[in-house]
Write a protein that holds these residues in place. Sequence first.
Motif, PDB file in Angstrom:
ATOM      1  N   SER A 365     -35.731  -4.247  10.307  1.00 55.43           N
ATOM      2  CA  SER A 365     -34.388  -4.666   9.913  1.00 55.43           C
ATOM      3  C   SER A 365     -34.290  -4.686   8.403  1.00 55.43           C
ATOM      4  N   ASP A 366     -33.138  -4.262   7.866  1.00 53.43           N
ATOM      5  CA  ASP A 366     -32.905  -4.328   6.423  1.00 53.43           C
ATOM      6  C   ASP A 366     -32.804  -5.763   5.932  1.00 53.43           C
ATOM      7  N   ALA A 367     -32.600  -6.707   6.854  1.00 50.75           N
ATOM      8  CA  ALA A 367     -32.403  -8.102   6.468  1.00 50.75           C
ATOM      9  C   ALA A 367     -33.721  -8.860   6.313  1.00 50.75           C
ATOM     10  N   PHE A 368     -34.822  -8.349   6.917  1.00 52.05           N
ATOM     11  CA  PHE A 368     -36.083  -9.070   6.909  1.00 52.05           C
ATOM     12  C   PHE A 368     -37.213  -8.134   6.548  1.00 52.05           C
ATOM     13  N   PHE A 369     -38.148  -8.617   5.720  1.00 48.62           N
ATOM     14  CA  PHE A 369     -39.295  -7.790   5.360  1.00 48.62           C
ATOM     15  C   PHE A 369     -40.283  -7.709   6.520  1.00 48.62           C
ATOM     16  N   MET A 370     -40.543  -8.840   7.168  1.00 52.69           N
ATOM     17  CA  MET A 370     -41.444  -8.853   8.314  1.00 52.69           C
ATOM     18  C   MET A 370     -40.631  -9.030   9.601  1.00 52.69           C
ATOM     19  N   PRO A 371     -40.987  -8.327  10.619  1.00 52.48           N
ATOM     20  CA  PRO A 371     -40.238  -8.477  11.876  1.00 52.48           C
ATOM     21  C   PRO A 371     -40.670  -9.681  12.699  1.00 52.48           C
ATOM     22  N   TRP A 372     -41.521 -10.543  12.111  1.00 50.78           N
ATOM     23  CA  TRP A 372     -42.003 -11.703  12.848  1.00 50.78           C
ATOM     24  C   TRP A 372     -41.722 -12.969  12.055  1.00 50.78           C
ATOM     25  N   ASP A 383     -54.524  -5.147   9.669  1.00 49.43           N
ATOM     26  CA  ASP A 383     -53.438  -4.240  10.007  1.00 49.43           C
ATOM     27  C   ASP A 383     -52.096  -4.747   9.484  1.00 49.43           C
ATOM     28  N   ILE A 384     -51.892  -6.074   9.483  1.00 55.91           N
ATOM     29  CA  ILE A 384     -50.641  -6.632   8.965  1.00 55.91           C
ATOM     30  C   ILE A 384     -50.566  -6.434   7.457  1.00 55.91           C
ATOM     31  N   ALA A 385     -51.692  -6.614   6.765  1.00 55.38           N
ATOM     32  CA  ALA A 385     -51.713  -6.385   5.319  1.00 55.38           C
ATOM     33  C   ALA A 385     -51.405  -4.930   4.993  1.00 55.38           C
ATOM     34  N   VAL A 386     -51.929  -4.014   5.799  1.00 58.96           N
ATOM     35  CA  VAL A 386     -51.635  -2.590   5.602  1.00 58.96           C
ATOM     36  C   VAL A 386     -50.154  -2.322   5.828  1.00 58.96           C
ATOM     37  N   TYR A 387     -49.575  -2.930   6.865  1.00 55.35           N
ATOM     38  CA  TYR A 387     -48.138  -2.778   7.143  1.00 55.35           C
ATOM     39  C   TYR A 387     -47.312  -3.198   5.921  1.00 55.35           C
ATOM     40  N   ALA A 388     -47.631  -4.362   5.344  1.00 50.00           N
ATOM     41  CA  ALA A 388     -46.876  -4.844   4.186  1.00 50.00           C
ATOM     42  C   ALA A 388     -47.074  -3.942   2.971  1.00 50.00           C
ATOM     43  N   ALA A 389     -48.321  -3.484   2.754  1.00 51.80           N
ATOM     44  CA  ALA A 389     -48.623  -2.644   1.591  1.00 51.80           C
ATOM     45  C   ALA A 389     -47.888  -1.314   1.653  1.00 51.80           C
ATOM     46  N   VAL A 390     -47.757  -0.756   2.840  1.00 53.49           N
ATOM     47  CA  VAL A 390     -47.039   0.518   2.990  1.00 53.49           C
ATOM     48  C   VAL A 390     -45.529   0.297   2.900  1.00 53.49           C
ATOM     49  N   LYS A 391     -45.035  -0.741   3.560  1.00 51.05           N
ATOM     50  CA  LYS A 391     -43.583  -0.964   3.614  1.00 51.05           C
ATOM     51  C   LYS A 391     -43.012  -1.295   2.246  1.00 51.05           C
ATOM     52  N   VAL A 392     -43.738  -2.027   1.407  1.00 46.27           N
ATOM     53  CA  VAL A 392     -43.195  -2.412   0.105  1.00 46.27           C
ATOM     54  C   VAL A 392     -42.969  -1.184  -0.775  1.00 46.27           C
ATOM     55  N   SER A 396     -39.366   3.531   4.960  1.00 43.93           N
ATOM     56  CA  SER A 396     -39.081   4.565   5.975  1.00 43.93           C
ATOM     57  C   SER A 396     -40.338   4.925   6.764  1.00 43.93           C
ATOM     58  N   ILE A 397     -41.526   4.736   6.179  1.00 39.76           N
ATOM     59  CA  ILE A 397     -42.754   5.105   6.878  1.00 39.76           C
ATOM     60  C   ILE A 397     -42.978   4.210   8.092  1.00 39.76           C
ATOM     61  N   VAL A 398     -42.818   2.894   7.928  1.00 38.89           N
ATOM     62  CA  VAL A 398     -43.048   1.980   9.054  1.00 38.89           C
ATOM     63  C   VAL A 398     -41.887   2.011  10.043  1.00 38.89           C
ATOM     64  N   ALA A 399     -40.745   2.541   9.621  1.00 38.39           N
ATOM     65  CA  ALA A 399     -39.592   2.619  10.531  1.00 38.39           C
ATOM     66  C   ALA A 399     -39.601   3.885  11.379  1.00 38.39           C
ATOM     67  N   ASP A 400     -40.464   4.843  11.024  1.00 40.12           N
ATOM     68  CA  ASP A 400     -40.535   6.110  11.762  1.00 40.12           C
ATOM     69  C   ASP A 400     -41.619   6.019  12.822  1.00 40.12           C
ATOM     70  N   PRO A 412     -45.057  -1.295  16.905  1.00 42.80           N
ATOM     71  CA  PRO A 412     -45.079   0.120  16.496  1.00 42.80           C
ATOM     72  C   PRO A 412     -45.078   0.326  14.984  1.00 42.80           C
ATOM     73  N   GLY A 413     -44.351  -0.533  14.229  1.00 43.12           N
ATOM     74  CA  GLY A 413     -44.334  -0.377  12.774  1.00 43.12           C
ATOM     75  C   GLY A 413     -45.714  -0.513  12.174  1.00 43.12           C
ATOM     76  N   VAL A 414     -46.538  -1.416  12.740  1.00 45.85           N
ATOM     77  CA  VAL A 414     -47.912  -1.596  12.263  1.00 45.85           C
ATOM     78  C   VAL A 414     -48.732  -0.355  12.577  1.00 45.85           C
ATOM     79  N   ARG A 415     -48.556   0.192  13.775  1.00 45.70           N
ATOM     80  CA  ARG A 415     -49.321   1.390  14.149  1.00 45.70           C
ATOM     81  C   ARG A 415     -48.939   2.578  13.272  1.00 45.70           C
ATOM     82  N   ALA A 416     -47.642   2.673  12.920  1.00 44.45           N
ATOM     83  CA  ALA A 416     -47.209   3.757  12.028  1.00 44.45           C
ATOM     84  C   ALA A 416     -47.828   3.595  10.648  1.00 44.45           C
ATOM     85  N   ALA A 417     -47.881   2.355  10.164  1.00 45.35           N
ATOM     86  CA  ALA A 417     -48.481   2.096   8.854  1.00 45.35           C
ATOM     87  C   ALA A 417     -49.971   2.398   8.870  1.00 45.35           C
ATOM     88  N   MET A 418     -50.660   2.017   9.944  1.00 44.73           N
ATOM     89  CA  MET A 418     -52.101   2.259  10.040  1.00 44.73           C
ATOM     90  C   MET A 418     -52.401   3.754  10.088  1.00 44.73           C
TER      91      MET A 418
END
Length: 458
Positions: A365-372, A383-392, A396-400, A412-418
């Motif tokens: 979501s554009d409204a929240f950085f983390m979906p949790w 894996d969560i740290a990797v998700y944040a490092a890629v998303k910042v 678009s990478i974690v959203a694809d 899925p966003g975490v798996r895409a980031a990993m």
Amino acid sequence: MKSEEELQAILDTYNDSCYPEEFLSGYTIMECLAERNGLCTFLVQDSSEEPFIAKCYDKRVCTLADHHTLLNGLQHKSLPKQTACFENDEMTVTVREYIEGIPLHRYAQDNTLSQQEIVQICVQLCDVLAYLHHRESPIIHRDIKPQNVIVRPDGSIVLIDFDIARVYRSDRDTDTMFFGTLAYAPPEQYGFSQTDARTDIYSLGILLRQLLTGSTKENPNIKIYRPLARIVRKCTAFSPKERFADVSQVKKALLHANPKSQALRMAAIAVCAVLAVVLLTFTGVKIYQAVTYTPFTDDAIPAYLPDEQRIAEAVTYMKDKYGTTAFDETDNIATVGDLRAAMIDLYGLNRDYVYGINTEMPQESDAFFMPWGWDDVQTVDRDIAVYAAVKVHDPSIVADWSGIKDDNGYYPGVRAAMAFAEKTGILTGVNRPGDITLGEMALILANADRVFEAAETK
């Protein structure tokens, strides 16, 4: 620029016969601030003696018919408010609030600005330009220069002088004539193509160079802090296609550059020198251990080993780049609060965006950085740290999720980031899954910074 004597002479010979009667009855002209090409700028007062700025356009010379409409709906802390507009057959007069402060070119002359202060000024300009560019009908200022930026006493800035601003229209290929200040104007303002948001980005890059070096022209003999030099170079590319596409990208790059004081840089160099000596001293031992070590023994199972040297180097890298001590306690377990603080303090994300809680099912979501919706005290796994490092760096990478083939139940966003991290090397040196330490978080963030910086230079 006219002298004070010339401006006073204009005021002495002032003829009010062509000015709208409503303007003359409501305001008293106190001083002529500028005059050029059928446009006079006056300092005026109303009946309460409150100061205002009046722009008087001679219709026989000026053809800025939509100037009042363009400015009338703007509401931003870094823009002057337009308070009135008067018109007759000969002249259009717009009245705006008077901004207390100093023009940026004088402010820079009177103060020795640090690189950090220069970045803060340019970040504020990015914010106001984003407001103008992201409107339903984007507004292009077309004359970004220090003379058109007022620095208030509290350090905040105001962008003024919209005399040549225009509304971007997608059906046009070029502008009809050249406007703007020569040193700050991009090639397209000479008629090569239509001016758009990248026109202001070009001028912003020239302004940044001028504040850093004292000159609008590139000078190879003057060294600029390398991350800022890259920003200037990308902003001022001859082809608009090679510039930043959006001023928000410029702001992000400026926040990531975050130049430190000379003393901090010298301290970092000293630390690196000491580390280099230590590394050289123990190189032979470490190579031997790396070659001969095996985690397999008769009474032990394979173990994941953290790379202590990589972690130490990453902590130094983050401290040198961002001036942070957040990762000094390298062996402490990292928490969600530590990760959120890094996103806000180091990467400049909005606090509400980072702390927003998604009450629906986890999703991008554009409204929240983390979906949790996690508490700050919760531990962070790799894996969560990797998700944040890629998303910042690139959301678009974690959203694809189109390339995700497996379904292991993880978000899925975490798996895409990993998957991206494994492909690009962000995971280098971080072999241990599960909860990570602050040192390992620093290593993940440092690896991600380098991956995306390398991609930008290609």
